[in-house]
Structures are given as C-alpha cells and as structure tokens.
Design an enzyme around this catalytic site. Structure first.
Site, PDB file in Angstrom:
ATOM      1  N   LYS A 110       1.057  -1.497  -0.401  1.00  0.00           N
ATOM      2  CA  LYS A 110       0.240   0.108  -0.205  1.00  0.00           C
ATOM      3  C   LYS A 110       0.819   1.697   0.293  1.00  0.00           C
ATOM      4  O   LYS A 110       0.479   2.560  -0.420  1.00  0.00           O
ATOM      5  CB  LYS A 110      -0.716   0.215   1.133  1.00  0.00           C
ATOM      6  CG  LYS A 110      -1.829  -1.398   1.365  1.00  0.00           C
ATOM      7  CD  LYS A 110      -2.956  -1.272  -0.162  1.00  0.00           C
ATOM      8  CE  LYS A 110      -4.258  -2.472   0.513  1.00  0.00           C
ATOM      9  NZ  LYS A 110      -3.200  -3.500   0.447  1.00  0.00           N
TER      10      LYS A 110
HETATM   11  C1  PLP Z   1      -4.186  -4.718   0.041  1.00  0.00           C
HETATM   12  C2  PLP Z   1      -3.506  -5.014  -0.120  1.00  0.00           C
HETATM   13  C3  PLP Z   1      -3.099  -6.624  -1.584  1.00  0.00           C
HETATM   14  C4  PLP Z   1      -5.096  -6.441  -2.049  1.00  0.00           C
HETATM   15  O1  PLP Z   1      -5.240  -5.902  -3.107  1.00  0.00           O
HETATM   16  P1  PLP Z   1      -6.436  -5.047  -3.528  1.00  0.00           P
HETATM   17  O2  PLP Z   1      -5.229  -3.972  -4.525  1.00  0.00           O
HETATM   18  O3  PLP Z   1      -6.772  -5.219  -2.412  1.00  0.00           O
HETATM   19  O4  PLP Z   1      -6.616  -5.833  -4.624  1.00  0.00           O
HETATM   20  C5  PLP Z   1      -3.098  -7.977  -0.721  1.00  0.00           C
HETATM   21  N1  PLP Z   1      -2.098  -7.909  -0.127  1.00  0.00           N
HETATM   22  C6  PLP Z   1      -1.478  -7.161   0.718  1.00  0.00           C
HETATM   23  C7  PLP Z   1      -0.585  -7.174   2.013  1.00  0.00           C
HETATM   24  C8  PLP Z   1      -2.332  -6.212   1.156  1.00  0.00           C
HETATM   25  O5  PLP Z   1      -1.544  -4.818   1.620  1.00  0.00           O
END
Ligand code: PLP
Length: 497
Positions: A113
């Site tokens: 993120k």
């Molecule tokens: C948010 C997240 C995901 C999923 O990503 P999306 O964009 O919501 O599909 C997968 N793994 C981790 C560690 C995340 O923080």
C-alpha cells in the site's frame, strides 16, 4: 485527458478533479476516458531511468493536468530514499528461470500500500489546490489492515488534510493493530469498529454519500476525500511498478523487449491487479493477469463464471488483507469491458446491493482472454511458505504465498511457460505468527513480537526496524465503535456539533 464516471457517462473531469473528489456523487468510480499508449521504444528508454523518473514518465501520461514540476515534486517526496529499504523502490528478485518476485513492501509500513499511499497525499494536496481552493480535506478510510497504516503514515501532519481510519476489531493482525493504534501525527484518528471489513467500507461509503453530512462539513470548511483504493490517485501510482518490473526483466535479460509476461497478483479489493490491467492496455506486453484469492474466493468464481455473488460466508484467513467479499475496483473493469456502458454497470451494481449479478457472455469472453484465477486455503498457503523457503531460501508472507500457490496450480493446469512475476505485497515479518507456524511444528507464541524474534532466529533473516520498534511505542487510540456510531465519531474528531 479526462475522466468519467462508471455509472454516469455524462461526467467529465480532469485527473486532479477525480483525485480531489475520490468518488462520484452517485457512488460510481472515476475512470479514464482514453488510455495513453506506451511503445516498446518508450519502455526501452524508461528502462534506463530510476524508479522515480519511470514514475514521472508513466504518471505524466495519466495525470495530464499536473505540470511536470508538480509531478516531479510529488514523486520526489513520495519515494524519498530514506523511507524505502531499497533504492530500487520496487526491486525484482529472480527466483528461478521463469519466476520473479516483485517486492512492493520496501516502504515505511512494510506493505505494498505504501507504493501508492506515499504518493497520494502529495497528489491530493496539488489536486485540492487546483480544485477546492481553501477547503480542508477530510480523508476517511476503511481498512482490512494494511491500507490504514499506510494511509496514516502517508498523511500524518500533511497540511490542510485530516485523516480518520476505521478498522474491523477482529479483522486485522496484532501487528497491524499495533501499527495503527500507536500512530503519531496531529491530524490523525483511528477507530476500531465492531464488524468486518465490508461493514467498515460500507459505513465509510454511506458517510461519503450522505448529503446531510456533506452539507454540515461544508458549513465548517471541510470536504471529504478518499484514500481507499477507489481513489484514482491510489490506482495510477500502481501502474508504474508494472511498467518498471517489465523494464527490469528486460534489463536483466530474463526476457527480450517485446516478450510477453504474466503477473500473478494476490487480490482483495482488485486495485493492484487492475493497475496491471491498465498497464496492459497501455501496451506493456502482459499476457495473462492471474488473480489469486484466499478462500474468500468470490473473484475466482466471478472471473471463471461471470457471476458475482456476495452472499456467501465470510472467512478470516491468514491473509487478512484479502478477506474481502466486495471488490470495489472491479466496477472499473466492468466499465472498460462493456465499452463504457455506464447504464449496464449501474444495473450490475444495483443488483449487487442485494446479492448478485451475471455479466454478459461478451464481457465474460473478454475476461477469459486477459485473466486467469485461482485460490488457496490457509493450509496450502502455509505449505507454500515452507516449500519456497526450503527450495529458494526466500521467505514469503502469507499473501504472496497465496499468489505463488495459485501460480503453481496455474502452471500445472495450463503449462503456460511464459515468464511470470509474482507480485509480493507484504514483508513476511508483518505476518510473523502465520509465517512462523508455516515453518515449524512448534506452537508459535501468542505475542506477535515474540514471533518476530523467533522467525528471525529460525530463518537467519532480519526483521524490519519499523516493526520491531512498535513494541516500545505508547497506545494513542483505544476506543471501539458500533457501525451506527461511525458518523458521530467523524463529527467529534472534526470538532463539529
Ligand atoms: C491490500 C493488500 C492486498 C490486496 O490488494 P488489492 O489492491 O486490494 O487487491 C494484498 N496483499 C496485501 C499485503 C495487501 O495489503
């Protein structure tokens, strides 16, 4: 270049307006009306640049009403070397002759993120100045764990912006919780909500689209904006690392310029993989996007059958950031695959409110050309962590392990030998308990921080300081709220009566 709404094609806004607003008034999402193209010779040129410069080139195409100077400054601040544990920002590790791991967790919160949320506050500040004059922005964010901390860290002490994060009481790991409730910054608030992630997300959406609340905020000089992956300013930065990973594969001579590659993406809200779809549409030679889910496998079913049915059991898994039943960003894909048929998308979203929708055969056919899908349960995830560590001495987190398991099954089923990038979304230490229990039969300690220590001893790898240091930080946010109290929590944070 302009953006329209997934549920109303009469909307036409600039990139900065789309980012400042976050979501359309009717609840639809902003989508680009055209797709900028990138040629192989562009990719070759970009490949000689640093990550920051790659980002400038790629984002410049999408955010066309940002000046070069504005964008350069935003990117310079976001991907500052001191905040990332790799000067490559998104390094690619070759695992074997066919698979690479794209490490998207080198930022301050150790999860992918950060790639977008380190940049979004800067994009938002510029966007607010362009579009909202002297209003103060209020960011409300629902989180299944990683978004919340990454948003708090990105926005802390940002001028003219307040941020409030809602997380499900029992839906996040101890480590994720510790990261959030110890958050520093004068403009931040963190609330635990009695409910699951979808409750939090729906609660935030409801507040966002409530005219009465919006009016009240406006009277007080505030406007809402969003840091969730529905904001275009979250999605656009993610397109960059797909381009960048492709450049790195060419540079390392793992592939030749023009060769196709697959990406396998651990998926929750469909934001990460959708950025891959945009990169593909731009012209990056991507063959298949493999969508990996845990046993909350609503997307696996949808991508295979065309029916999206949210009425199903919700499971808490060892990959909590993917414990999602409503993948918001899918709406954007539907808009593109229906050639921008906003009436149809609106109809699907209406149906989803009560349960399910089924897309047309035409849309399903397009999906099948671009996407593959699979899921892995917790047992398979654990097995994968152990196997990968034993074979490659590489430690996967639970989310990335889901992706690798799904990829291996895809490989067996299709014998598709195309070079494949596994998108790695978290540092394994962020989910130490689950990772540790995958490697040893011994019962893991209850305490997450003890698990970190044991994992480090067992594997001879080093835990990131950003996580080990949490232990000594004081807790700032202790309150728990019912879903019905979210609205009053917002008012009280902003000092509105
Ligand atoms: C948010 C997240 C995901 C999923 O990503 P999306 O964009 O919501 O599909 C997968 N793994 C981790 C560690 C995340 O923080």
């Amino acid at each position: 270049m302009f953006y329209t709404g997934t549920r109303d094609n009469s909307i036409k806004v600039s990139a900065s307006e789309a980012i400042a607003k976050g979501i359309c008034n009717d609840g639809g999402l902003f989508v680009p009306m055209e797709i900028p193209k990138i040629s192989l010779s562009d990719i070759k040129k970009i490949g000689n640049l640093s990550y920051k410069k790659r980002a400038e080139k790629v984002l410049g195409l999408w955010l066309s009403d940002f000046s070069r100077e504005e964008l350069e400054k935003c990117i310079e601040n976001a991907y500052e070397a001191s905040k990332f544990s790799s000067d490559k920002i998104a390094p690619l590790k070759r695992l074997n002759g066919r698979e690479s791991i794209l490490e998207l967790w080198r930022g301050p919160t150790c999860a992918f993120k950060d790639m977008a949320l380190q940049l979004l506050p800067h994009l938002l500040s510029v966007s607010a100045k362009k579009n909202l004059k002297d209003k103060k922005l209020v960011i409300l964010t629902a989180t299944s764990g990683d978004t919340g901390k990454a948003a708090l860290e990105g926005f802390k002490d940002a001028e003219g912006i307040d941020i409030m994060v809602f997380y499900p009481t029992d839906g996040v790991s101890d480590m994720q919780k510790a990261q959030m409730i110890t958050q520093e910054g004068t403009n931040v608030s963190v609330c635990a909500v009695n409910g699951n992630f979808d409750d939090c997300q729906n609660g935030v959406k409801k507040i966002f689209t409530d005219d009465e609340i919006k009016d009240k905020l406006l009277e007080n000089g505030y406007v809402f904006s969003s840091a969730n992956s529905i904001n275009w300013g979250r999605l656009a930065p993610q397109i960059v690392y797909y381009v960048s990973a492709y450049c790195d594969l060419v540079n390392s001579e793992s592939i030749k310029l023009g060769d196709e590659v697959n990406f396998c993406v651990p998926t929750g809200n469909f934001g990460d993989i959708l950025a891959g779809y945009y990169a593909r549409k731009m012209g990056v030679p991507i063959k298949t996007l493999i969508c990996a889910s845990n046993i909350n496998n609503v997307l696996t079913e949808f991508l295979k059958t065309g029916t999206y049915n949210k009425n199903r059991s919700f499971y808490q898994t060892s990959s909590p950031s993917m414990d999602i039943l409503i993948s918001s960003n899918l709406e954007r894909l539907l808009w593109h695959l229906s050639n921008g048929n906003s009436a149809l998308v609106k109809n699907y979203m209406e149906k989803l409110k009560t349960g399910e929708y089924t897309v047309s055969d035409e849309i399903l056919e397009k999906i099948n050309k671009i996407f593959a899908a699979g899921f892995a349960d917790d047992a398979a995830t654990k097995k994968q962590i152990k196997e990968t560590f034993e074979e490659y001495n590489y430690l996967l987190d639970t989310h990335t392990a889901v992706a690798q398991r799904v990829y291996e099954e895809y490989l067996k089923a299709t014998n598709d030998l195309t070079d494949t990038v596994i998108v790695s979304t978290a540092n394994p230490y962020k989910f130490s308990k689950a990772v540790l229990s995958s490697l040893t039969e011994k019962k893991s300690p209850d305490d997450d921080f003890k698990c970190v220590e044991e994992l480090s001893e067992l594997t001879g790898t080093e835990a990131p300081k950003n996580l080990t240091e949490l232990k000594n930080k004081s807790v700032r946010f202790k309150n728990t709220y019912d879903i019905s109290e979210m609205r009053s929590a917002v008012f009280s944070f902003l000092g509105i009566k």
